[in-house]
Design a protein around this motif. Structure first.
Motif, short mmCIF file in Angstrom:
data_model
loop_
_atom_site.label_atom_id
_atom_site.label_comp_id
_atom_site.label_asym_id
_atom_site.label_seq_id
_atom_site.Cartn_x
_atom_site.Cartn_y
_atom_site.Cartn_z
N GLY A 40 -11.42 -30.35 -0.37
CA GLY A 40 -11.12 -30.48 -1.78
C GLY A 40 -9.74 -29.94 -2.11
O GLY A 40 -8.96 -29.56 -1.23
N PRO A 41 -9.40 -29.86 -3.41
CA PRO A 41 -8.08 -29.38 -3.83
C PRO A 41 -7.89 -27.89 -3.53
O PRO A 41 -8.82 -27.11 -3.62
CB PRO A 41 -8.07 -29.61 -5.35
CG PRO A 41 -9.22 -30.53 -5.61
CD PRO A 41 -10.22 -30.27 -4.55
N GLU A 42 -6.65 -27.52 -3.18
CA GLU A 42 -6.34 -26.12 -2.91
C GLU A 42 -6.21 -25.31 -4.19
O GLU A 42 -6.29 -24.09 -4.17
CB GLU A 42 -5.03 -26.01 -2.12
CG GLU A 42 -5.19 -26.21 -0.64
CD GLU A 42 -4.00 -25.69 0.13
OE1 GLU A 42 -4.14 -25.44 1.33
OE2 GLU A 42 -2.92 -25.54 -0.46
N LYS A 43 -5.95 -26.00 -5.30
CA LYS A 43 -5.75 -25.31 -6.57
C LYS A 43 -6.70 -25.87 -7.62
O LYS A 43 -7.35 -26.90 -7.42
CB LYS A 43 -4.31 -25.48 -7.06
CG LYS A 43 -3.26 -24.86 -6.16
CD LYS A 43 -1.86 -25.04 -6.78
CE LYS A 43 -0.78 -24.44 -5.91
NZ LYS A 43 0.58 -24.62 -6.50
N LEU A 44 -6.77 -25.19 -8.75
CA LEU A 44 -7.56 -25.69 -9.86
C LEU A 44 -6.94 -26.99 -10.37
O LEU A 44 -5.73 -27.11 -10.50
CB LEU A 44 -7.58 -24.66 -11.00
CG LEU A 44 -8.48 -23.44 -10.79
CD1 LEU A 44 -8.25 -22.43 -11.90
CD2 LEU A 44 -9.94 -23.85 -10.75
#
Length: 223
Positions: free
Chosen positions: A35-39
């Motif tokens: 998934g994404p590393e950041k929000l």
């Protein structure tokens, strides 16, 4: 400022500088198999490479469509060559369109800006729900079994990211990176403060058992 999240499986593209256009910030984020590393805030646009190290672009596209955080993202499959069969397979897997790579920063921004002005897709989901934990993204409030969890903004964002990556050990560096605070070594120590306050808030709402410390590794939200 409004925010548009540009997710990319290309590690170099994920390091592109953010771009501001009027009241909107366009921020590049690395998209990994987990998934994404950041929000992910605001509208999401994903650029998925046809060939990746750990899985295929087709599988990544399927994962995006099954992920509540990104099910509404606009997905562009970045092909290595203009092959009719590859195009059909990409669209069948859930991609909205395709492009022939590699794409530089300007090419990505041109595509996003051209579509963003007339985008009718909903914003990123406003609620994150995991069992008895409910997170109101827009209102920046979290509740456990209906009881409000007292949190400051940073602790709220930590909880949101951990809930979106539940049952996974997250290091302090990963949490700093997720909140967009990377680059300042002081924030690594600040994570301990965030976690302490988050743990207090969870305990106040009767959910103190959710946050677990894995010594020498990081923290995990058990959901």
């Amino acid at each position: 400022m409004n925010r548009v999240s540009i997710l990319t499986t290309d590690t170099q593209a994920a390091r592109f500088d953010r771009f501001s256009n009027g009241e909107t910030d366009f921020v590049f984020i690395l998209l990994t198999p987990d998934g994404p590393e950041k929000l992910v805030d605001g509208q999401a646009w994903a650029f998925v490479d046809w060939v990746m190290k750990d899985l295929s672009g087709l599988e990544m596209c399927r994962r995006l469509r099954a992920d509540p955080r990104l099910a509404q993202a606009h997905v562009t499959m970045v092909l290595e060559a203009d092959d009719a069969d590859d195009r059909r397979r990409a669209l069948k897997a859930g991609a909205d369109d395709y492009a022939i790579g590699p794409l530089d920063r300007q090419a990505i921004l041109d595509r996003v800006l051209a579509l963003h002005a007339n985008a009718l897709r909903p914003l990123a989901r406003q609620m994150v729900e995991a069992g008895d934990l409910q997170i109101n993204v827009a209102g920046e409030q979290a509740r456990w079994k209906g009881t409000l969890i007292p949190l400051r903004p940073n602790e709220f964002r930590v909880l949101r990211f951990m809930a979106e990556n539940a049952n996974r050990i997250l290091t302090r560096a990963e949490l700093v990176h997720a909140l967009g605070k990377a680059g300042d070594p002081e924030y690594l120590r600040t994570v301990d403060v965030w976690i302490k306050r988050l743990r207090f808030g969870l305990r106040e709402a009767g959910a103190g058992h959710l946050l677990r410390t894995v010594h020498g590794k990081g923290y995990v939200l058990d959901l």
